[in-house]
Design a protein around this motif. Structure first.
Motif, PDB file in Angstrom:
ATOM      1  N   ASN A  37       0.813  -1.219   0.000  1.00 39.04           N
ATOM      2  CA  ASN A  37       0.000   0.000   0.000  1.00 39.04           C
ATOM      3  C   ASN A  37       0.844   1.265   0.000  1.00 39.04           C
ATOM      4  N   LEU A  38       2.011   1.200  -0.626  1.00 42.16           N
ATOM      5  CA  LEU A  38       2.882   2.362  -0.807  1.00 42.16           C
ATOM      6  C   LEU A  38       2.969   2.682  -2.298  1.00 42.16           C
ATOM      7  N   HIS A  39       3.122   3.960  -2.600  1.00 44.99           N
ATOM      8  CA  HIS A  39       3.247   4.407  -3.982  1.00 44.99           C
ATOM      9  C   HIS A  39       4.379   5.422  -4.047  1.00 44.99           C
ATOM     10  N   MET A  53      -1.211   4.634   1.401  1.00 45.56           N
ATOM     11  CA  MET A  53      -2.632   4.647   1.082  1.00 45.56           C
ATOM     12  C   MET A  53      -3.414   4.413   2.364  1.00 45.56           C
ATOM     13  N   PRO A  54      -4.356   5.289   2.712  1.00 42.46           N
ATOM     14  CA  PRO A  54      -5.146   5.068   3.922  1.00 42.46           C
ATOM     15  C   PRO A  54      -6.037   3.840   3.779  1.00 42.46           C
ATOM     16  N   SER A  55      -6.428   3.280   4.900  1.00 42.69           N
ATOM     17  CA  SER A  55      -7.175   2.020   4.891  1.00 42.69           C
ATOM     18  C   SER A  55      -8.531   2.147   4.212  1.00 42.69           C
ATOM     19  N   LYS A  56      -9.130   3.321   4.156  1.00 42.66           N
ATOM     20  CA  LYS A  56     -10.448   3.453   3.525  1.00 42.66           C
ATOM     21  C   LYS A  56     -10.362   3.243   2.014  1.00 42.66           C
ATOM     22  N   TYR A  57      -9.203   3.510   1.391  1.00 42.28           N
ATOM     23  CA  TYR A  57      -9.048   3.313  -0.052  1.00 42.28           C
ATOM     24  C   TYR A  57      -8.597   1.904  -0.412  1.00 42.28           C
ATOM     25  N   ARG A  58      -8.019   1.187   0.530  1.00 36.96           N
ATOM     26  CA  ARG A  58      -7.467  -0.135   0.227  1.00 36.96           C
ATOM     27  C   ARG A  58      -8.564  -1.093  -0.228  1.00 36.96           C
ATOM     28  N   GLY A  66       0.955   6.839 -13.438  1.00 38.15           N
ATOM     29  CA  GLY A  66       0.464   7.956 -14.237  1.00 38.15           C
ATOM     30  C   GLY A  66      -0.728   8.666 -13.628  1.00 38.15           C
ATOM     31  N   ASP A  67      -1.350   8.106 -12.596  1.00 36.84           N
ATOM     32  CA  ASP A  67      -2.472   8.772 -11.933  1.00 36.84           C
ATOM     33  C   ASP A  67      -1.976   9.944 -11.104  1.00 36.84           C
ATOM     34  N   PHE A  68      -2.875  10.883 -10.844  1.00 34.51           N
ATOM     35  CA  PHE A  68      -2.553  12.047 -10.026  1.00 34.51           C
ATOM     36  C   PHE A  68      -3.297  11.957  -8.698  1.00 34.51           C
ATOM     37  N   LEU A  69      -2.625  12.406  -7.632  1.00 34.93           N
ATOM     38  CA  LEU A  69      -3.168  12.326  -6.278  1.00 34.93           C
ATOM     39  C   LEU A  69      -2.994  13.661  -5.578  1.00 34.93           C
ATOM     40  N   ILE A  70      -3.810  13.871  -4.554  1.00 33.67           N
ATOM     41  CA  ILE A  70      -3.588  14.965  -3.599  1.00 33.67           C
ATOM     42  C   ILE A  70      -3.144  14.296  -2.309  1.00 33.67           C
ATOM     43  N   VAL A  71      -2.002  14.747  -1.766  1.00 33.44           N
ATOM     44  CA  VAL A  71      -1.423  14.106  -0.584  1.00 33.44           C
ATOM     45  C   VAL A  71      -1.257  15.112   0.548  1.00 33.44           C
ATOM     46  N   ASP A  72      -1.346  14.590   1.778  1.00 31.87           N
ATOM     47  CA  ASP A  72      -1.077  15.366   2.992  1.00 31.87           C
ATOM     48  C   ASP A  72       0.309  14.991   3.491  1.00 31.87           C
ATOM     49  N   PRO A  73       1.160  15.966   3.804  1.00 38.78           N
ATOM     50  CA  PRO A  73       2.514  15.626   4.281  1.00 38.78           C
ATOM     51  C   PRO A  73       2.496  15.012   5.676  1.00 38.78           C
ATOM     52  N   LYS A  81       6.730  10.031   3.213  1.00 31.67           N
ATOM     53  CA  LYS A  81       6.629  11.444   3.578  1.00 31.67           C
ATOM     54  C   LYS A  81       5.236  12.031   3.443  1.00 31.67           C
ATOM     55  N   ALA A  82       4.254  11.235   2.975  1.00 31.78           N
ATOM     56  CA  ALA A  82       2.901  11.773   2.820  1.00 31.78           C
ATOM     57  C   ALA A  82       1.886  10.643   2.821  1.00 31.78           C
TER      58      ALA A  82
END
Length: 165
Positions: A37-39, A53-58, A66-73, A81-82
Motif C-alpha cells: 500500500n505504498l506508492h 494509502m489510507p485504509s479506507k481506499y485499500r 500515471g495517476d494524479f493524487l492529492i497528498v497530505d505531508p 513522507k505523505a
C-alpha cells in the motif's frame, strides 16, 4: 457497515467531489507502486518520495502509474513522507486546470497523454467499411492475448502433408 456499503461511499466520494488542495497539500503523480500500500510519487518540482494509502481506499480504489493524487505531508516520515488524501480522475484534473490550480509541469504531461490517446484511437469514417470489401485477410489488426502461447502454422507443412497422403 458492510464492505459493499463502505465501497459505495468511498467510490462516490472519489468520483463525486471536486477537491481543491489546501495550502499544506500537494498534487503529485504516481511513478510506481512498490507494494504494501505504498506508492512512489513525484511532485511538480521533481522531488520523489513514498506515500501511503489510507485504509479506507485499500481494496476499494485502484491507483496505477500515471495517476494524479492529492497528498497530505507527514512530518515524522523518513521514507514515507505523505499520505493520500484524494485520488484525482480526469474530470478533477480538467476542473483544476480550468481554475488555474494545476501545476505547469503536470499540464504538459497531461497534454502529451491526451494527444497519445487520440493518436492510438482509430478515426471513425462516415461510411463504415465491411470486412468483405477490404479484400485483405491480414489478421494483424486483431487483438492478441499476450497471456497465451502463440502457435504459428506454416503453409509449407500443410502442403507437404497433402502431397504424402
Amino acid at each position: 457497515m458492510s464492505q459493499a456499503t463502505k465501497r459505495k461511499h468511498v467510490v462516490q466520494e472519489v468520483l463525486g467531489e471536486h477537491m481543491v488542495p489546501s495550502a499544506r497539500q500537494q498534487i503529485v503523480k504516481v511513478l510506481r507502486t512498490p507494494g504494501n500500500n505504498l506508492h512512489e510519487v513525484e511532485t511538480a518540482q521533481g522531488q520523489r518520495f513514498l506515500v501511503s494509502m489510507p485504509s479506507k481506499y485499500r481494496k476499494n480504489i485502484w491507483i496505477k502509474r500515471g495517476d494524479f493524487l492529492i497528498v497530505d505531508p507527514i512530518e515524522e516520515g523518513e521514507k514515507v513522507k505523505a499520505e493520500i488524501s484524494f485520488v484525482l480522475c480526469k474530470d478533477h484534473v480538467r476542473s483544476l486546470q480550468k481554475d488555474g490550480l494545476w501545476p505547469a509541469a503536470f499540464s504538459e504531461e497531461a497534454e502529451k497523454h491526451s494527444s497519445v490517446n487520440r493518436q492510438n484511437q482509430p478515426e471513425l469514417s462516415a461510411e463504415p467499411q465491411l470486412l468483405e470489401e477490404s479484400g485483405s485477410e491480414d489478421d494483424s489488426d486483431l487483438f492478441v492475448n499476450t497471456n497465451r502461447r502463440q502457435y504459428h502454422e506454416s503453409e509449407e507443412e500443410g502442403e507437404e502433408e497433402e502431397e504424402t497422403a
